[in-house]
Motif scaffolding. Structure first.
Motif, PDB file in Angstrom:
ATOM      1  N   UNK A 154       0.807  -1.212   0.000  1.00 58.06           N
ATOM      2  CA  UNK A 154       0.000   0.000   0.000  1.00 58.06           C
ATOM      3  C   UNK A 154       0.841   1.264   0.000  1.00 58.06           C
ATOM      4  N   UNK A 155       1.952   1.238   0.753  1.00 59.49           N
ATOM      5  CA  UNK A 155       2.800   2.432   0.839  1.00 59.49           C
ATOM      6  C   UNK A 155       3.427   2.786  -0.501  1.00 59.49           C
ATOM      7  N   UNK A 156       3.853   1.771  -1.253  1.00 59.70           N
ATOM      8  CA  UNK A 156       4.470   2.030  -2.564  1.00 59.70           C
ATOM      9  C   UNK A 156       3.460   2.679  -3.505  1.00 59.70           C
ATOM     10  N   UNK A 157       2.225   2.173  -3.512  1.00 57.43           N
ATOM     11  CA  UNK A 157       1.204   2.766  -4.369  1.00 57.43           C
ATOM     12  C   UNK A 157       0.841   4.181  -3.919  1.00 57.43           C
ATOM     13  N   UNK A 158       0.866   4.430  -2.614  1.00 52.16           N
ATOM     14  CA  UNK A 158       0.508   5.764  -2.117  1.00 52.16           C
ATOM     15  C   UNK A 158       1.638   6.776  -2.313  1.00 52.16           C
ATOM     16  N   UNK A 159       2.865   6.295  -2.465  1.00 54.14           N
ATOM     17  CA  UNK A 159       3.996   7.206  -2.558  1.00 54.14           C
ATOM     18  C   UNK A 159       3.972   8.102  -3.780  1.00 54.14           C
ATOM     19  N   UNK A 160       3.590   7.538  -4.955  1.00 54.55           N
ATOM     20  CA  UNK A 160       3.622   8.326  -6.186  1.00 54.55           C
ATOM     21  C   UNK A 160       2.676   9.528  -6.134  1.00 54.55           C
ATOM     22  N   UNK A 161       1.387   9.373  -5.805  1.00 54.09           N
ATOM     23  CA  UNK A 161       0.533  10.564  -5.708  1.00 54.09           C
ATOM     24  C   UNK A 161       0.974  11.509  -4.599  1.00 54.09           C
ATOM     25  N   UNK A 162       1.616  10.973  -3.540  1.00 54.31           N
ATOM     26  CA  UNK A 162       2.116  11.850  -2.492  1.00 54.31           C
ATOM     27  C   UNK A 162       3.219  12.776  -2.992  1.00 54.31           C
ATOM     28  N   UNK A 163       4.150  12.208  -3.747  1.00 49.50           N
ATOM     29  CA  UNK A 163       5.234  13.018  -4.312  1.00 49.50           C
ATOM     30  C   UNK A 163       4.672  14.032  -5.313  1.00 49.50           C
ATOM     31  N   UNK A 164       3.702  13.615  -6.111  1.00 54.59           N
ATOM     32  CA  UNK A 164       3.108  14.527  -7.091  1.00 54.59           C
ATOM     33  C   UNK A 164       2.356  15.664  -6.414  1.00 54.59           C
ATOM     34  N   UNK A 165       1.610  15.362  -5.355  1.00 57.12           N
ATOM     35  CA  UNK A 165       0.887  16.408  -4.640  1.00 57.12           C
ATOM     36  C   UNK A 165       1.858  17.409  -4.026  1.00 57.12           C
ATOM     37  N   UNK A 166       2.940  16.903  -3.439  1.00 60.09           N
ATOM     38  CA  UNK A 166       3.938  17.802  -2.858  1.00 60.09           C
ATOM     39  C   UNK A 166       4.560  18.693  -3.926  1.00 60.09           C
ATOM     40  N   UNK A 167       4.826  18.129  -5.106  1.00 57.35           N
ATOM     41  CA  UNK A 167       5.426  18.917  -6.186  1.00 57.35           C
ATOM     42  C   UNK A 167       4.478  19.997  -6.677  1.00 57.35           C
ATOM     43  N   UNK A 168       3.194  19.649  -6.840  1.00 54.76           N
ATOM     44  CA  UNK A 168       2.211  20.647  -7.278  1.00 54.76           C
ATOM     45  C   UNK A 168       2.053  21.736  -6.229  1.00 54.76           C
ATOM     46  N   UNK A 169       2.061  21.351  -4.951  1.00 56.53           N
ATOM     47  CA  UNK A 169       1.975  22.354  -3.895  1.00 56.53           C
ATOM     48  C   UNK A 169       3.151  23.313  -3.910  1.00 56.53           C
ATOM     49  N   UNK A 170       4.358  22.779  -4.110  1.00 60.60           N
ATOM     50  CA  UNK A 170       5.543  23.642  -4.195  1.00 60.60           C
ATOM     51  C   UNK A 170       5.479  24.559  -5.401  1.00 60.60           C
ATOM     52  N   UNK A 171       4.918  24.061  -6.509  1.00 58.78           N
ATOM     53  CA  UNK A 171       4.790  24.886  -7.713  1.00 58.78           C
ATOM     54  C   UNK A 171       3.934  26.101  -7.441  1.00 58.78           C
TER      55      UNK A 171
END
Length: 412
Positions: A154-171
């Motif tokens: 579950x953690x591996x699948x959740x990691x990708x959208x987590x990284x993407x959300x963090x990147x969009x937030x930083x943008x």
């Protein structure tokens, strides 16, 4: 044999694993939902539709990165855990060999299908990021799932959208009002970073790929699964570039409704993912498949009713630009019921070794999806895209049912 089967079938353990996985999936869904809502509200229906069309086209060939061997890895490592590292090494070798050809194919298709040109360099980077991140996430997750490491899966699948959300937030924190090009580059960069994070532990866990192994694992053995996922990908994503031909706003509206259905389907999907490795490890899983399958179908039906009722909330969540998504969501609400039935029939076919039938079923479903979207979407718009989704699912379910009937006719 029969007492052993019932001894291995523990409904409480399946429910516990399903609940753990559901928790991770809910976390993943919350991050995906936050990303979708954020982008939709910030970009508006038109620009958001352009973004999802580019990402959709870039992802078409992700099932062929690795030739579907992640699914064979799950089956083989669950049956033969002593050689899990060897199966992983073989899957990684073919992942490396197929990545660049799939990236090239994705870029060509994007240049052909998208109505407005995006910078070639951006298309290449987005395709490379989308294909590598999604396929490597799938490979890593299946490797962990075979070991029944539910939390890690579950953690591996959740990691990708987590990284993407963090990147969009930083943008948005750094730029405020970002355009489509900046969003695409940010989305791509986050995917490449996550793929890099997964690569090192996978390489460390891999062993000699050319070792003699008890379970078969050739380059062609995973192709039926690639076709299956590719058909599902066409059904869910090919409508975006086709709707974009009439207007990017239509693609954005359809995507919002579709993502809501995907998120609502998580409880059913969590139970399915917890069920598959247990079924693969059993000598005769049919009884458990029937019992659990009936429960999954009832749950999918209840979920469809809930989606129909909450559909009017969409414009409040995503903005007035997405008012048309209400009708789309209500039409799509019953699609997961067919998807669960198709998944159960697919598992039945795998148990009896009818791998070629699986490939044919999904190949036919993919053709029906592409043709129906190409014919219906330009004429009927959003409604035509919905009809095309149902047409593909019904076709595959009917094909599997006919195969089951033929099997029992011959055995009788």
């Amino acid at each position: 044999m029969r007492p052993q089967i019932f001894a291995r079938y523990r409904p409480g353990r399946l429910a516990r694993n399903g609940t753990i996985l559901l928790g991770w999936m809910l976390l993943r869904a919350s991050m995906q939902a936050a990303t979708v809502v954020w982008l939709a509200r910030q970009l508006g229906a038109q620009t958001y539709g352009q973004f999802v069309a580019v990402v959709a086209v870039s992802s078409f060939f992700s099932p062929f990165v690795g030739l579907g061997l992640s699914h064979i890895l799950l089956r083989n490592a669950a049956r033969d855990p002593a050689h899990a590292g060897h199966y992983l090494a073989r899957a990684l070798r073919w992942w490396l060999r197929t990545l660049l050809p799939c990236v090239a194919a994705s870029v060509v298709v994007a240049l052909w299908l998208l109505p407005e040109r995006i910078a070639l360099q951006a298309l290449i980077v987005v395709a490379a990021a989308e294909l590598s991140a999604t396929s490597l996430t799938e490979l890593c997750a299946r490797h962990l799932q075979a070991q029944q490491r539910t939390h890690a899966f579950g953690a591996v699948h959740a990691g990708l959208p987590g990284v993407r959300l963090a990147a969009v937030g930083l943008l948005w924190a750094s730029m405020g009002d970002a355009g489509i090009v900046a969003v695409l580059w940010t989305y791509a960069a986050s995917g490449l970073i996550y793929a890099g994070l997964l690569w090192r532990p996978l390489r460390a866990a891999a062993k000699a790929p050319d070792a003699v192994l008890p379970e078969p694992m050739t380059a062609r053995s995973g192709l039926p699964f690639s076709l299956a996922v590719f058909a599902a990908k066409l059904q869910s994503e090919f409508n975006k570039p086709m709707l974009a031909q009439a207007g990017f706003g239509l693609a954005g509206t359809y995507n919002v409704a579709q993502r809501v259905v995907d998120m609502a389907s998580l409880p059913v999907l969590a139970l399915q993912e917890a069920l598959w490795p247990r079924l693969y490890a059993q000598a005769n899983p049919v009884r458990q498949l029937l019992r659990t399958g009936a429960a999954l179908l009832v749950l999918a039906l209840a979920m469809g009713v809930a989606l129909w009722l909450v559909a009017p909330v969409l414009p409040v969540m995503f903005g007035a630009d997405f008012a048309d998504a209400v009708a789309v969501l209500r039409m799509l609400a019953w699609l997961p019921l067919l998807q669960v039935l198709r998944a159960l029939l697919n598992c039945h076919a795998i148990h009896y070794g009818r791998m070629q039938q699986i490939g044919w079923a999904y190949a036919i479903g993919g053709v029906v999806s592409v043709v129906s979207v190409a014919v219906l979407a330009p004429v009927y718009g959003l409604t035509g895209a919905v009809w095309a989704s149902y047409a593909a699912e019904v076709t595959m379910v009917v094909f599997f049912l006919l195969s089951v009937l033929r099997k029992y006719q011959y055995s009788g």
